[in-house]
Motif scaffolding. Structure first.
Motif, PDB file in Angstrom:
ATOM      1  N   HIS A   1      -2.065   1.574  -7.480  1.00 57.54           N
ATOM      2  CA  HIS A   1      -2.076   1.264  -8.905  1.00 57.54           C
ATOM      3  C   HIS A   1      -1.204   2.236  -9.689  1.00 57.54           C
ATOM      4  O   HIS A   1      -0.580   1.858 -10.683  1.00 57.54           O
ATOM      5  N   LYS A   2      -1.122   3.498  -9.215  1.00 53.76           N
ATOM      6  CA  LYS A   2      -0.240   4.462  -9.889  1.00 53.76           C
ATOM      7  C   LYS A   2       1.226   4.157  -9.609  1.00 53.76           C
ATOM      8  O   LYS A   2       2.087   4.313 -10.476  1.00 53.76           O
ATOM      9  N   ARG A   3       1.506   3.711  -8.398  1.00 51.29           N
ATOM     10  CA  ARG A   3       2.877   3.310  -8.075  1.00 51.29           C
ATOM     11  C   ARG A   3       3.306   2.179  -9.013  1.00 51.29           C
ATOM     12  O   ARG A   3       4.427   2.181  -9.532  1.00 51.29           O
ATOM     13  N   ALA A   4       2.404   1.213  -9.225  1.00 50.92           N
ATOM     14  CA  ALA A   4       2.715   0.068 -10.088  1.00 50.92           C
ATOM     15  C   ALA A   4       2.925   0.509 -11.538  1.00 50.92           C
ATOM     16  O   ALA A   4       3.848   0.042 -12.221  1.00 50.92           O
ATOM     17  N   GLU A   5       2.083   1.423 -12.026  1.00 52.93           N
ATOM     18  CA  GLU A   5       2.208   1.920 -13.400  1.00 52.93           C
ATOM     19  C   GLU A   5       3.548   2.624 -13.595  1.00 52.93           C
ATOM     20  O   GLU A   5       4.231   2.431 -14.613  1.00 52.93           O
TER      21      GLU A   5
END
Length: 443
Positions: free
Chosen positions: A353-357
């Motif tokens: 989810h941090k990669r996506a953000e």
């Protein structure tokens, strides 16, 4: 007459190789058709830079089976080199050819007849990447207005996240004379722009492990080729983009003011974890030199988000560094774990989810950078090479400094260099040109 169709995943280099391989089929009497035209043979040229590329290969094989269940399916390219057994297990695949074998399809497979026994494992042709691989001259033609000309293959850089050295082997190049000869062939076909491609084109000149020439010598020789109006350099490593290369492009009438320079991270710590061969200061210096000599130059940047070890602070260092740089757009890649790379053992792992953000933040920044670059050029006159595709009565093309332009479709404009006035940016982030102006042919 047997029909053959090609599907290419991945980079410009793959497109150049697919086009070259397709011409060998036509020379053997095959009719080249689109994927949907029920071909007898499907050739899928794969990429394996990300996990998505692997998944897409499987999806395309399924699609080929739907189109023609009796069609012969051969998989070539990087994924085929890295995971031949995995590909061989995909239902419908008839042959798997690695990096050394993809240019020998006819020799190795023969009649491209589907085996009823289904013993695909007997159809794996995959040489160890550690062995010396031949260099194969390749270029695309009749596929697009611009031609992709391969000048180099393989890579000697052990970047922690990358499988390309495993998939394509050691760095190796064509000779200057062979590249020039290929450029002359392309010019004779009426093509106006050549894009130079490779895995690590700045490392051009290695033949059989020995340095025979340099990238600067190559572009100096190509600059003299008659008939080609534009040469464009694709991605080039910052440590190999010398001041001499930048100065030559700035003075050349044929090499356009456009560079694509991979950064991957603006954090010194993450750059070290990635095993990149330059520091942030060098990258900054390259951008400054380019913009000093060519203020109108377009500069694209590759960046990876979510590499292991990239904390919130390290990502912000990348974001702030890019925000302050005088660049024109970003190609954002989300890190994905690849087997047999050093990065899989680096900790901490960044959650998905941090990669996506982080990816979303950089895509927004890229749009901001592109709009700012385009806005700087409103009211200027540029030369556009228009593409053949028509979309709702409109056509597009690129200026010398890579601004994408939209204009009313006119078949007479296709594959011609036209001088236009840039007037405004539309909702699709395309530059519109002045209507009803006298469009001049650029000689």
């Amino acid at each position: 007459m047997k029909k053959v169709a090609f599907y290419t995943l991945g980079c410009k280099l793959n497109f150049s190789e697919t086009s070259t391989i397709s011409r060998t089929f036509e020379d053997k009497g095959f009719q080249k058709v689109e994927f949907q035209d029920t071909p007898d043979v499907f050739i899928i040229n794969t990429c394996s830079v990300t996990e998505n590329a692997d998944k897409k290969c499987k999806k395309i094989v399924k699609e080929a089976q739907k189109i023609n269940p009796d069609g012969y399916v051969a998989i070539i390219g990087c994924y085929a080199q890295l995971k031949p057994e995995e590909i061989a297990s995909i239902e419908g695949v008839d042959a798997v050819l690695g990096a050394a074998e993809k240019f020998r399809l006819h020799e190795l497979i023969g009649d491209f007849k589907k085996e009823s026994s289904g013993k695909v494992t007997e159809k794996i042709f995959n040489t160890s990447i550690d062995q010396k691989l031949e260099y194969h001259t390749s270029y695309s033609i009749n596929d697009r207005t611009r031609t992709f000309l391969k000048v180099q293959d393989g890579c000697d850089y052990p970047c922690s996240y990358c499988t390309i050295p495993l998939a394509r082997g050691a760095s190796r190049s064509d000779t200057v004379s062979n590249v020039v000869a290929a450029a002359k062939e392309i010019a004779a076909s009426g093509v106006k722009e050549i894009v130079l491609t490779g895995v690590n084109i700045g490392d051009f000149g290695l033949i059989d492990g020995e340095r025979k020439s340099s990238f600067l010598e190559l572009i100096q020789a190509l600059d003299k080729v008659q008939g080609i109006e534009r040469f464009r350099i694709s991605s080039i490593e910052p440590n190999l983009l010398s001041n001499e290369i930048i100065e030559f492009v700035a003075s050349s009438e044929k090499f356009v003011p456009h560079f694509h320079i991979p950064l991957q991270s603006g954090s010194p710590k993450v750059l070290a974890l990635m095993k990149r061969r330059y520091k942030r200061d060098l990258y900054q210096d390259r951008i400054k030199t380019i913009k000093t000599l060519m203020p109108h130059c377009c500069i694209g940047v590759d960046v990876i988000v979510g590499h292991p070890g990239e904390t919130d602070e390290e990502f912000l260092a990348t974001y702030n560094f890019l925000n302050e740089l005088d660049i024109s757009y970003l190609h954002v890649f989300t890190y994905s774990e690849r087997e047999n790379t050093a990065a899989v053992d680096i900790r901490p792992i960044v959650p998905q989810h941090k990669r996506a953000e982080r990816s979303k933040m950089l895509h927004i920044l890229s749009d901001k950078k592109r709009r700012a670059f385009y806005t700087e050029h409103i009211g200027t006159t540029k030369t556009v090479l228009f593409e053949e595709e028509e979309n709702n009565g409109l056509m597009t093309g690129f200026t010398e400094n890579y601004i994408k332009v939209s204009a009313k479709y006119d078949p007479l404009l296709v594959n011609d260099l036209k001088t236009v006035s840039l007037i405004q940016i539309n909702d699709q982030m395309l530059m519109e040109v002045e209507e009803n102006q006298e469009v001049l042919i650029h000689h």
